[in-house]
Design a protein around this motif. Structure first.
Motif, short mmCIF file in Angstrom:
data_model
loop_
_atom_site.label_atom_id
_atom_site.label_comp_id
_atom_site.label_asym_id
_atom_site.label_seq_id
_atom_site.Cartn_x
_atom_site.Cartn_y
_atom_site.Cartn_z
N ALA A 210 1.00 -0.87 -0.38
CA ALA A 210 0.33 -0.35 0.35
C ALA A 210 0.75 1.79 0.22
O ALA A 210 0.70 2.44 -0.78
CB ALA A 210 -0.94 -0.35 1.11
N PHE A 211 2.07 1.31 0.32
CA PHE A 211 2.91 2.44 0.31
C PHE A 211 3.79 2.47 -0.55
O PHE A 211 4.08 3.05 -1.08
CB PHE A 211 4.31 2.36 1.71
CG PHE A 211 3.49 3.25 3.13
CD1 PHE A 211 3.13 4.50 3.56
CD2 PHE A 211 2.74 2.03 4.06
CE1 PHE A 211 2.04 4.96 4.59
CE2 PHE A 211 2.53 3.02 5.38
CZ PHE A 211 1.88 3.80 5.98
N HIS A 212 3.95 0.88 -1.52
CA HIS A 212 4.63 1.90 -2.45
C HIS A 212 3.98 2.48 -3.48
O HIS A 212 3.76 3.15 -4.20
CB HIS A 212 5.91 0.30 -3.31
CG HIS A 212 5.81 -0.16 -2.34
ND1 HIS A 212 6.32 -0.96 -1.41
CD2 HIS A 212 7.70 0.36 -3.34
CE1 HIS A 212 7.77 -1.59 -0.86
NE2 HIS A 212 8.45 -0.55 -1.79
N LYS A 213 2.27 2.12 -3.61
CA LYS A 213 1.22 2.35 -4.36
C LYS A 213 1.30 3.93 -3.53
O LYS A 213 1.38 4.69 -4.69
CB LYS A 213 -0.04 1.34 -3.90
CG LYS A 213 -1.13 2.23 -4.78
CD LYS A 213 -0.58 1.95 -6.71
CE LYS A 213 -1.78 2.06 -7.07
NZ LYS A 213 -1.45 1.14 -8.95
N TYR A 214 1.89 4.37 -2.85
CA TYR A 214 1.00 5.61 -2.21
C TYR A 214 2.27 6.41 -2.53
O TYR A 214 1.87 8.06 -3.14
CB TYR A 214 1.06 5.72 -0.52
CG TYR A 214 1.05 6.83 0.39
CD1 TYR A 214 0.36 8.08 0.45
CD2 TYR A 214 2.38 7.53 0.24
CE1 TYR A 214 0.06 8.53 1.30
CE2 TYR A 214 1.86 8.73 0.72
CZ TYR A 214 0.89 9.34 1.30
OH TYR A 214 1.01 10.69 1.76
N LEU A 215 3.27 5.93 -2.71
CA LEU A 215 4.35 6.85 -3.58
C LEU A 215 4.08 6.93 -4.85
O LEU A 215 4.38 7.85 -5.48
CB LEU A 215 5.70 6.47 -3.46
CG LEU A 215 6.39 6.80 -2.01
CD1 LEU A 215 7.64 5.97 -1.32
CD2 LEU A 215 5.95 7.96 -1.01
#
Length: 253
Positions: A210-215
């Motif tokens: 989810a944080f990879h998608k956030y970036l």
């Protein structure tokens, strides 16, 4: 008895007669006398000084010759750097590049900035860690990323004057890896050891994705970082060339 007394008195007199009446000198005065004569006397003083100490002009000429030799080596290196730099220029920015680049000369980093839906995204990009053929041979076969060059990034996402998220990332040719994640409070001083959370790799796998998608939504994508990788290599070449020219300018003063 009379003969022995006569011999004891005659010996010193004979010695004075041979030396011309001058008092006898011990070994120390004999050793120091030539130095006094060469340095202190008007007849031998200049000869002694020239023998022991070279004139200042000699050292100045020798230093100038060495500096000129150094300048020639630097000029040769500048020429090689200029020739190799001709084919390493970034042609154009990729389509839909979302960031503004702030590139200050004589620095090792560039800063990217953009606004995104009320957020301010700031990315500090450092010089890439290049992997050569020798490094590749020494790399651990079990570590797939160890044989690839990477670009260090620090991504900050802020909203107004409040806290910000700070991501430490490593950008590889086809992947952006998040190494760390922390919440930075503006009120926290350097003397305070703020809690920075667990290791990112220890987080739940779904949370990591989810944080990879956030970036990615905010512009930190492989296409962006691949362009930055080439950009920073070219910057390194430019900075090296300017550094060599500064060295040459300083030596020639």
């Amino acid at each position: 008895m009379a003969i022995s007394r006569f011999l004891r008195r005659a010996a010193p007199m004979a010695a004075r007669a041979v030396s011309g009446g001058a008092p006898c000198r011990n070994y120390r005065s004999v050793l120091l006398h030539p130095l006094r004569g060469s340095v202190g006397s008007s007849s031998g003083g200049m000869v002694g000084r020239n023998y022991l100490f070279a004139p200042r002009a000699f050292f100045s000429a020798a230093a100038a010759a060495r500096d000129q030799s150094l300048v020639k080596v630097i000029e040769s290196e500048i020429k090689c750097a200029e020739e190799s730099d001709e084919g390493n220029q970034v042609e154009e920015f990729p389509e839909e590049f979302p960031f503004e680049i702030q590139d200050n000369p004589k620095t090792q980093t560039v800063t990217l900035k953009r606004d995104y839906q009320g957020e301010v995204i700031t990315v500090e990009v450092s010089m890439p860690n290049l992997v050569t053929g020798e490094d590749n041979n020494d790399a651990d076969d079990n570590d797939e990323s160890s044989d690839q060059s990477c670009l260090p990034l620090v991504v900050s996402v802020s909203k107004g004057n409040g806290p910000c998220l700070e991501f430490g990332c490593s950008a590889y040719p086809d992947e952006v890896v998040i190494d760390s994640l922390s919440v930075k409070e503006p009120s926290t001083t350097e003397d305070q050891l703020a809690y920075e959370g667990p290791e990112f790799s220890d987080l739940d796998e779904n949370l990591q994705k989810a944080f990879h998608k956030y970036l990615e939504i905010r512009g930190i994508t492989p296409s962006t970082t691949n362009f930055l990788h080439e950009y920073m290599i070219n910057k390194d070449s430019r900075e090296y060339l300017d550094w060599m020219k500064s060295l040459k300018e300083f030596i020639e003063k």
